[in-house]
Design a protein around this motif. Sequence first.
Motif, PDB file in Angstrom:
ATOM      1  N   GLU A   1     107.315 -25.516   2.230  1.00 55.29           N
ATOM      2  CA  GLU A   1     108.314 -25.642   3.298  1.00 55.29           C
ATOM      3  C   GLU A   1     108.293 -24.428   4.236  1.00 55.29           C
ATOM      4  O   GLU A   1     108.349 -24.573   5.457  1.00 55.29           O
TER       5      GLU A   1
ATOM      6  N   ASN B   1     107.424 -24.440   8.201  1.00 61.40           N
ATOM      7  CA  ASN B   1     108.368 -23.931   9.199  1.00 61.40           C
ATOM      8  C   ASN B   1     107.749 -22.868  10.098  1.00 61.40           C
ATOM      9  O   ASN B   1     108.126 -22.747  11.260  1.00 61.40           O
TER      10      ASN B   1
ATOM     11  N   PRO C   1     111.380 -25.378  13.139  1.00 64.74           N
ATOM     12  CA  PRO C   1     112.364 -26.453  13.244  1.00 64.74           C
ATOM     13  C   PRO C   1     113.227 -26.302  14.491  1.00 64.74           C
ATOM     14  O   PRO C   1     113.551 -25.195  14.905  1.00 64.74           O
TER      15      PRO C   1
ATOM     16  N   TYR D   1     113.311 -33.012   7.989  1.00 64.12           N
ATOM     17  CA  TYR D   1     111.867 -33.065   8.176  1.00 64.12           C
ATOM     18  C   TYR D   1     111.399 -34.507   8.339  1.00 64.12           C
ATOM     19  O   TYR D   1     112.000 -35.417   7.779  1.00 64.12           O
TER      20      TYR D   1
END
Length: 87
Positions: free
Chosen positions: A34, A38, A43, A58
């Motif tokens: 993750e 990112n 994000p 996501y």
Amino acid sequence: MKWLVVPVDELKQFDKYWEYRRKSVDGTQAIIHEGTYNRLVPPVVTIPETDDPIEVTYPYPLLGGEELVEMLNTSEWSTNLDLNEKI
């Protein structure tokens, strides 16, 4: 730790190290941490006016813990079919 399950065709578009990611047996999906995702695809979130934690959504499944281990022990992700062995 949490991991995203991303189609390899899409992963190739933003990850220059896509070839080194853990891939499904058929090579169509890969997992990426993750935090790494990112960094590569920051994000986009709306900052709320409160101090509540921001939840990132996501476009791919986000797995962690036992759920990830179970997926990786399936025949789609492992040629070692000893499903009792922990990764």
